[in-house]
Design an enzyme around this catalytic site. Structure first.
Site, PDB file in Angstrom:
ATOM      1  N   HIS A 102       0.842  -1.187   0.000  1.00  0.00           N
ATOM      2  CA  HIS A 102       0.000   0.000   0.000  1.00  0.00           C
ATOM      3  C   HIS A 102       0.885   1.248   0.000  1.00  0.00           C
ATOM      4  CE1 HIS A 102      -3.781  -2.098   0.542  1.00  0.00           C
ATOM      5  NE2 HIS A 102      -3.242  -2.819   1.507  1.00  0.00           N
ATOM      6  N   HIS A 146      -0.538  -6.397  -5.560  1.00  0.00           N
ATOM      7  CA  HIS A 146      -0.675  -7.673  -4.852  1.00  0.00           C
ATOM      8  C   HIS A 146      -0.019  -8.756  -5.701  1.00  0.00           C
ATOM      9  CE1 HIS A 146      -2.998 -11.534  -4.943  1.00  0.00           C
ATOM     10  NE2 HIS A 146      -2.672 -11.512  -3.666  1.00  0.00           N
ATOM     11  N   ARG A 206       1.942 -19.962  -4.904  1.00  0.00           N
ATOM     12  CA  ARG A 206       1.708 -20.961  -3.862  1.00  0.00           C
ATOM     13  C   ARG A 206       1.702 -22.371  -4.451  1.00  0.00           C
ATOM     14  NH1 ARG A 206      -2.885 -18.096  -5.089  1.00  0.00           N
ATOM     15  NH2 ARG A 206      -4.619 -19.326  -5.940  1.00  0.00           N
ATOM     16  N   HIS A 235       0.956  -5.071 -17.939  1.00  0.00           N
ATOM     17  CA  HIS A 235       0.480  -6.211 -18.724  1.00  0.00           C
ATOM     18  C   HIS A 235       1.535  -6.724 -19.702  1.00  0.00           C
ATOM     19  CE1 HIS A 235      -3.683  -6.857 -17.452  1.00  0.00           C
ATOM     20  NE2 HIS A 235      -3.651  -5.583 -17.109  1.00  0.00           N
ATOM     21  N   GLY A 274      -7.170 -22.137  10.615  1.00  0.00           N
ATOM     22  CA  GLY A 274      -6.600 -21.680  11.873  1.00  0.00           C
ATOM     23  C   GLY A 274      -5.260 -21.025  11.700  1.00  0.00           C
ATOM     24  N   ARG A 328      -2.414 -17.919  11.052  1.00  0.00           N
ATOM     25  CA  ARG A 328      -2.033 -16.793  11.900  1.00  0.00           C
ATOM     26  C   ARG A 328      -2.742 -15.528  11.426  1.00  0.00           C
ATOM     27  NH1 ARG A 328       2.569 -13.086  12.217  1.00  0.00           N
ATOM     28  NH2 ARG A 328       3.088 -12.706  14.412  1.00  0.00           N
TER      29      ARG A 328
END
Length: 304
Positions: free
Chosen positions: A99, A109, A113, A148, A261, A263
């Site tokens: 930000h 952003h 993963r 892009h 669950g 962090r």
């Protein structure tokens, strides 16, 4: 099919986190990233969160690495893939949101993963996911085109159809359905990637991760010294509200982290430090603020 190498994925992600935080701290010039190593209290992995606050260029930025395991996949993962129910899982990733302080510098952003779900006696189910997207407050065509172009460059070695597919997926994913409005000018988004085997999928994920800094840093450098006043700052805080709405209502990573669950501090580091909502606000006709809605938020081909 070549077998997944979790160790290689982890090494890459840790190195990517370091390269990104180094580059962004250099661009800021006045602040560095604070590192927070953490483990899940109940076991099952942990992570390395790095946060920059109150910099000269970046008001707040977080770059998080996590590596978590669990005995069963959460509802966020099994809703669309019921074959994952009851499997153990391992999830690794780097996720970041930056930000900026100056409203003429867009928020960015990125996320890359890897997931693998296992059950004794059965072949593992694994995939890569991620992407990057850009959220301007005041749009510049030069910036959107550059963003892009770099996104297309990241995908080019893997086939001509990859960029348009991931670009369209990003436009559809980062869309606030309750407002019928895009979050920004898009970029890349992909999920469930395992086509072509582990090596090709890993190479594609790495290419997208490696292209984030070349996509974002030149935009920051061009815009960070543009003068601004209360009007621009007020509009930035208002538009940040859209970012909060998307992350808390739709974002898969946020939902997955909370359901497993995870962090909370690391999951919600994506939220901006200051934000504003206004009732039924509309931009003035012909204003720079209206131009964002008219010329930048509607999905378009920026590389024509």
């Amino acid at each position: 099919m070549d077998q997944p190498d979790i160790g290689a994925v982890k090494d890459y992600l840790l190195g990517l986190q370091t390269r990104i935080t180094t580059a962004l701290a250099e661009e800021d010039g006045a602040a560095s990233f604070h590192e927070d190593l953490w483990e899940r209290p109940e076991g099952g992995g942990g992570g390395r969160t790095r946060v920059l606050s109150e910099g000269a260029v970046f008001e707040q930025g977080g770059v998080n690495f996590s590596h978590v395991t669990g005995a069963s996949m959460p509802a966020a993962a099994t809703a669309q893939r019921p074959e994952l129910a009851g499997r153990k899982y391992e999830a690794l990733g780097v996720s970041l949101v930056i930000h900026p302080r100056n409203p003429y510098v867009p928020t960015s952003h990125a996320n890359v993963r890897f997931f693998i779900a296992t059950r004794e006696g059965e072949a593992p189910i694994w995939w890569f996911g991620g992407g990057f997207d850009l959220t301007p407050y005041y749009g510049f065509e030069e910036d959107a085109v550059h963003w892009h172009q770099v996104a297309r460059d990241a995908c080019a070695p893997f086939g001509n159809g990859v960029y348009p597919h991931y670009k369209r997926w990003c436009d559809e994913y980062f869309f606030l359905r309750h407002r019928q409005e895009a979050r920004g000018v898009g970029g890349l988004f992909f999920d469930d990637l395992n086509e072509g085997g582990f090596k090709r999928s890993f190479d594609l994920m790495r290419s997208i991760g490696d292209h984030y800094v070349p996509a974002y840093r030149p935009i920051v450098a061009r815009r960070k010294n543009i003068p601004y006043g209360e009007r621009e700052r007020d509009f930035q805080l208002y538009r940040r509200g859209r970012y909060v709405e998307f992350n808390l209502i739709y974002d898969r990573g946020t939902i997955f982290g909370l359901q497993t669950g995870g962090r909370t501090e690391s999951i919600l580091m994506s939220l901006p430090p200051l934000v504003k909502w206004k009732y039924n606000w509309r931009p003035e006709a012909g204003s720079a603020e209206e131009k964002l809605y008219r010329d930048f938020l509607p999905a378009k081909d920026w590389l024509k």
